[in-house]
Design a protein around this motif. Structure first.
Motif, PDB file in Angstrom:
ATOM      1  N   SER A 103     -24.649 -40.742  42.728  1.00  0.00           N
ATOM      2  CA  SER A 103     -25.386 -40.000  43.739  1.00  0.00           C
ATOM      3  C   SER A 103     -24.642 -38.657  43.986  1.00  0.00           C
ATOM      4  O   SER A 103     -25.190 -37.731  44.492  1.00  0.00           O
ATOM      5  N   ASN A 104     -23.448 -38.689  44.013  1.00  0.00           N
ATOM      6  CA  ASN A 104     -22.444 -37.740  44.390  1.00  0.00           C
ATOM      7  C   ASN A 104     -20.973 -37.570  43.737  1.00  0.00           C
ATOM      8  O   ASN A 104     -20.538 -38.549  43.489  1.00  0.00           O
ATOM      9  N   VAL A 105     -20.629 -36.336  43.369  1.00  0.00           N
ATOM     10  CA  VAL A 105     -19.330 -35.940  42.951  1.00  0.00           C
ATOM     11  C   VAL A 105     -18.999 -34.811  43.695  1.00  0.00           C
ATOM     12  O   VAL A 105     -19.692 -33.812  43.232  1.00  0.00           O
ATOM     13  N   GLY A 106     -17.891 -34.593  44.644  1.00  0.00           N
ATOM     14  CA  GLY A 106     -17.669 -33.491  45.172  1.00  0.00           C
ATOM     15  C   GLY A 106     -16.226 -33.061  45.529  1.00  0.00           C
ATOM     16  O   GLY A 106     -15.237 -33.988  45.628  1.00  0.00           O
ATOM     17  N   PHE A 107     -15.833 -31.929  45.336  1.00  0.00           N
ATOM     18  CA  PHE A 107     -14.570 -31.288  45.383  1.00  0.00           C
ATOM     19  C   PHE A 107     -14.549 -30.231  46.601  1.00  0.00           C
ATOM     20  O   PHE A 107     -15.461 -29.138  46.385  1.00  0.00           O
ATOM     21  N   VAL A 108     -13.869 -30.170  47.612  1.00  0.00           N
ATOM     22  CA  VAL A 108     -13.661 -29.099  48.559  1.00  0.00           C
ATOM     23  C   VAL A 108     -12.249 -28.820  48.576  1.00  0.00           C
ATOM     24  O   VAL A 108     -11.538 -29.472  48.939  1.00  0.00           O
ATOM     25  N   GLY A 118      -6.321 -13.076  63.034  1.00  0.00           N
ATOM     26  CA  GLY A 118      -7.406 -12.964  63.926  1.00  0.00           C
ATOM     27  C   GLY A 118      -8.172 -14.041  64.144  1.00  0.00           C
ATOM     28  O   GLY A 118      -7.758 -15.398  64.056  1.00  0.00           O
ATOM     29  N   SER A 119      -9.441 -14.062  64.306  1.00  0.00           N
ATOM     30  CA  SER A 119     -10.558 -15.227  64.380  1.00  0.00           C
ATOM     31  C   SER A 119     -10.779 -15.926  63.217  1.00  0.00           C
ATOM     32  O   SER A 119     -11.077 -17.125  63.109  1.00  0.00           O
ATOM     33  N   LEU A 120     -10.487 -15.590  62.035  1.00  0.00           N
ATOM     34  CA  LEU A 120     -10.643 -16.246  60.689  1.00  0.00           C
ATOM     35  C   LEU A 120      -9.685 -17.530  60.518  1.00  0.00           C
ATOM     36  O   LEU A 120      -8.332 -17.186  60.579  1.00  0.00           O
ATOM     37  N   LYS A 121      -9.896 -18.837  60.549  1.00  0.00           N
ATOM     38  CA  LYS A 121      -9.103 -19.912  60.568  1.00  0.00           C
ATOM     39  C   LYS A 121      -9.209 -20.422  59.296  1.00  0.00           C
ATOM     40  O   LYS A 121      -8.078 -21.230  58.929  1.00  0.00           O
ATOM     41  N   ASN A 122     -10.213 -20.445  58.510  1.00  0.00           N
ATOM     42  CA  ASN A 122     -10.227 -21.179  57.421  1.00  0.00           C
ATOM     43  C   ASN A 122     -11.195 -20.382  56.522  1.00  0.00           C
ATOM     44  O   ASN A 122     -12.272 -19.971  56.745  1.00  0.00           O
ATOM     45  N   PHE A 123     -10.854 -20.543  55.243  1.00  0.00           N
ATOM     46  CA  PHE A 123     -11.908 -19.944  54.158  1.00  0.00           C
ATOM     47  C   PHE A 123     -12.010 -21.012  53.162  1.00  0.00           C
ATOM     48  O   PHE A 123     -11.083 -20.959  52.304  1.00  0.00           O
ATOM     49  N   ASN A 124     -12.982 -21.714  53.090  1.00  0.00           N
ATOM     50  CA  ASN A 124     -13.041 -22.959  52.225  1.00  0.00           C
ATOM     51  C   ASN A 124     -13.972 -22.757  50.594  1.00  0.00           C
ATOM     52  O   ASN A 124     -14.968 -21.817  50.974  1.00  0.00           O
ATOM     53  N   PHE A 125     -13.838 -23.443  49.844  1.00  0.00           N
ATOM     54  CA  PHE A 125     -14.755 -23.365  48.555  1.00  0.00           C
ATOM     55  C   PHE A 125     -15.004 -25.083  48.173  1.00  0.00           C
ATOM     56  O   PHE A 125     -14.267 -25.731  48.382  1.00  0.00           O
ATOM     57  N   ALA A 126     -16.023 -24.855  47.739  1.00  0.00           N
ATOM     58  CA  ALA A 126     -16.755 -26.498  47.292  1.00  0.00           C
ATOM     59  C   ALA A 126     -17.466 -26.355  45.932  1.00  0.00           C
ATOM     60  O   ALA A 126     -18.245 -25.184  45.555  1.00  0.00           O
ATOM     61  N   ILE A 127     -17.227 -27.117  45.260  1.00  0.00           N
ATOM     62  CA  ILE A 127     -18.018 -27.532  44.020  1.00  0.00           C
ATOM     63  C   ILE A 127     -18.325 -28.961  43.821  1.00  0.00           C
ATOM     64  O   ILE A 127     -17.431 -29.828  44.034  1.00  0.00           O
ATOM     65  N   GLY A 128     -19.719 -29.249  43.341  1.00  0.00           N
ATOM     66  CA  GLY A 128     -19.932 -30.597  43.268  1.00  0.00           C
ATOM     67  C   GLY A 128     -21.355 -30.753  42.987  1.00  0.00           C
ATOM     68  O   GLY A 128     -22.285 -29.987  42.721  1.00  0.00           O
ATOM     69  N   TYR A 129     -21.783 -32.120  42.840  1.00  0.00           N
ATOM     70  CA  TYR A 129     -22.902 -32.591  42.139  1.00  0.00           C
ATOM     71  C   TYR A 129     -23.623 -33.630  43.403  1.00  0.00           C
ATOM     72  O   TYR A 129     -22.885 -34.374  44.096  1.00  0.00           O
ATOM     73  N   ASN A 130     -24.923 -33.388  43.597  1.00  0.00           N
ATOM     74  CA  ASN A 130     -25.605 -34.315  44.669  1.00  0.00           C
ATOM     75  C   ASN A 130     -27.142 -34.646  43.914  1.00  0.00           C
ATOM     76  O   ASN A 130     -27.713 -33.744  43.344  1.00  0.00           O
ATOM     77  N   LYS A 131     -27.217 -35.844  43.872  1.00  0.00           N
ATOM     78  CA  LYS A 131     -28.480 -36.319  43.440  1.00  0.00           C
ATOM     79  C   LYS A 131     -29.713 -36.161  44.608  1.00  0.00           C
ATOM     80  O   LYS A 131     -29.466 -36.318  45.768  1.00  0.00           O
ATOM     81  N   LEU A 132     -30.896 -35.577  44.226  1.00  0.00           N
ATOM     82  CA  LEU A 132     -31.821 -35.116  45.317  1.00  0.00           C
ATOM     83  C   LEU A 132     -33.163 -36.271  45.115  1.00  0.00           C
ATOM     84  O   LEU A 132     -33.619 -36.323  46.125  1.00  0.00           O
ATOM     85  N   ASN A 133     -33.331 -36.793  44.081  1.00  0.00           N
ATOM     86  CA  ASN A 133     -34.690 -37.691  43.704  1.00  0.00           C
ATOM     87  C   ASN A 133     -34.240 -38.650  42.729  1.00  0.00           C
ATOM     88  O   ASN A 133     -33.816 -37.992  41.886  1.00  0.00           O
TER      89      ASN A 133
END
Length: 495
Positions: A103-108, A118-133
């Protein structure tokens, strides 16, 4: 009234049609955000929360909420139980199907700013898979002493046409297996092999899925404002096989005995969309979210074929009592566009122990559209002769999907969850309603950098259909009730 009849009858036909239909548009447009177990348990209500890989599919700003990198993996188990009730003959048949999958495989990747930026605290990246139906289902139904026959429909479709010009996927096969024939001394007028009342049965076996590969970027500003964007690459795989049969009743002295008509269909597609979202925390308790999803622009290819077999009680002059034929192998490609989606979300986080979350998704199914068929078809017709896109515009409507979830942290390591979702009615026709409810629950356990989530969801859906329907010929009406049970387990690692 004639146009309304056409719309309703086309949408209520059960089985496989080797052309693009409004029903296909609905099938390819439906999405459910249940990739991870935590999201499933909370009804998919994660648009204002983030910090979960399926939440990124709802609102890409959710990727910016992560404070540490993470990997998740979610296997799933599904059980479908389908009961088909003949509303005229009062007969019932059941069938079920199990399935296993991912149903899901994900990496963040969470990247905290090490310098004073300044105000920027995080800059994140994600790649992965979700089943929708998940399209996997088997349904069996019957119509004893049926009021009409599919052969009657084939006769009506054949009248006035020479045998060589009949539909090679249906009527021509009936002609070649001696189920319909030209009446002597007529100008291509046809008749069925028998006028007796027949018993009917049908089995439809479906399988496949739709899924999404996500590439997301997000930024966290002062732990109050989060913004994110994602590119979604969606995949579609749908395969179905229908066997429809008719046979004589016990005690008949007819030379004809029975026939079966099998249709097989497969569609595969790849599409792309873009999502943009924000999450805002006016206080430590309140979170608000909003996201917009462009339509998914699909390129879809279809493959299809059919076969027919007839059986007789007596042999012909050549000694044959059984006849069989297969159709050509058909192929067709086209473009398809799903509706755009807008999500509005809100959540309360109380003392880091209790979460109450609500999402509302808005979409207009009448905006789904087919185009660019291999034969140059644009799928647009006229008032008197509507084509697929015209039926979509007239039969579907703007609707909304409501999702709500609750999470309570019972101990520092154990959380319990519950969820509910109300999927809105896509139809703008009073006789049709495909809305349904999803109930879910589960728990989560975490220890150091490892966490485990378990979720169960239950769906009870109902639809009604005919085997065939024309202004003059109609089958019994079948009511299909499908109960779906899903179990998901997410294994996660933070680092």
């Amino acid at each position: 009234m004639k146009r309304i009849y056409i719309f309703i009858s086309l949408l209520l036909i059960s089985g496989i049609t080797f052309s693009q239909t409004a029903d296909d548009a609905l099938l390819y447009s439906k999405q459910y955000y249940n990739g991870t177990a935590r999201s499933t348990a909370m009804g998919g209500a994660f648009g204002a929360l983030g910090g979960d890989f399926t939440a990124i599919a709802i609102n890409p700003a959710g990727v910016a909420v992560y404070q540490s990198s993470e990997f998740t993996f979610t296997p799933e188990f599904s059980f479908n139980d389908t009961k088909s009730f003949n509303m005229d003959a009062k007969t019932t048949l059941n069938d079920d199907k199990y399935s296993f999958g991912i149903s899901n495989v994900g990496f963040v990747s969470a990247n905290k700013q090490r310098l004073n930026s300044g105000s920027l605290k995080n800059f994140n990246f994600a790649i992965g898979y979700n089943k929708l139906n998940n399209f996997r289902k088997t349904a069996m139904s019957s119509a004893p002493s049926a009021p009409s026959s599919l052969l009657d429909v084939m006769v009506a479709n054949s009248n006035g046409k020479s045998p060589n010009s009949l539909n090679s996927f249906r009527e021509y096969m009936a002609y070649e297996t001696y189920l319909i024939d030209v009446i002597e001394d007529t100008d291509n007028e046809y008749e069925a092999i028998t006028g007796e009342t027949l018993n009917q049965a049908q089995t439809i076996d479906e399988k496949g899925y739709s899924s999404e590969l996500l590439l997301s970027l997000g930024a966290n500003f002062d732990h109050k404002f989060y913004i994110g964007a994602s590119l979604g690459i969606q995949s579609l795989y749908y395969k179905s096989r229908k066997i429809f049969s008719e046979e004589i009743q016990a005690g008949s002295d007819s030379d004809f005995n029975d026939y079966s008509f099998e249709e097989s269909f497969k569609s595969t597609g790849v599409g792309a969309n873009f999502k943009l979202g924000i999450i805002y925390k006016p206080t430590q308790t309140v979170r608000l979210g909003a996201s917009i999803h462009t339509p998914t622009f699909y390129s879809i290819d279809e493959e299809y074929h059919s076969s027919m077999v007839s059986h007789f009680n007596t042999s012909d002059e050549n000694g044959y009592s059984n006849y069989a034929i297969k159709s050509p192998e058909g192929e067709y490609g086209y473009k398809f566009r799903t509706p755009m989606r807008v999500n509005l979300s809100g959540a309360l986080v109380v003392n880091k122990r209790l979460i109450l979350s609500v999402d509302y998704e808005m979409l207009d199914y009448s905006k789904a559209k087919f185009s660019d068929g291999d034969d140059g078809d644009d799928f647009n017709g006229s008032v008197d002769n509507p084509d697929t896109n015209d039926i979509i515009k007239s039969a579907y409507q703007n609707t909304g999907n409501l999702r709500a979830g609750l999470e309570f942290r019972a101990t520092p390591t154990l959380s319990v969850r519950a969820g509910y979702a109300k999927m809105g009615n896509a139809f703008d026709i009073s006789e049709l309603d495909d809305s349904f409810d999803i109930y879910s629950g589960g728990f989560g356990f975490k220890q150091n950098n490892f966490f485990f989530d378990l979720a169960y969801s239950y769906t009870d859906r109902e639809r009604q259909f005919y085997y065939y329907s024309t202004p003059d010929i109609v089958s019994d009406k079948i009511q299909e009730n499908n109960k779906n049970h899903q179990l998901r387990m997410t294994f996660g690692f933070k680092f």
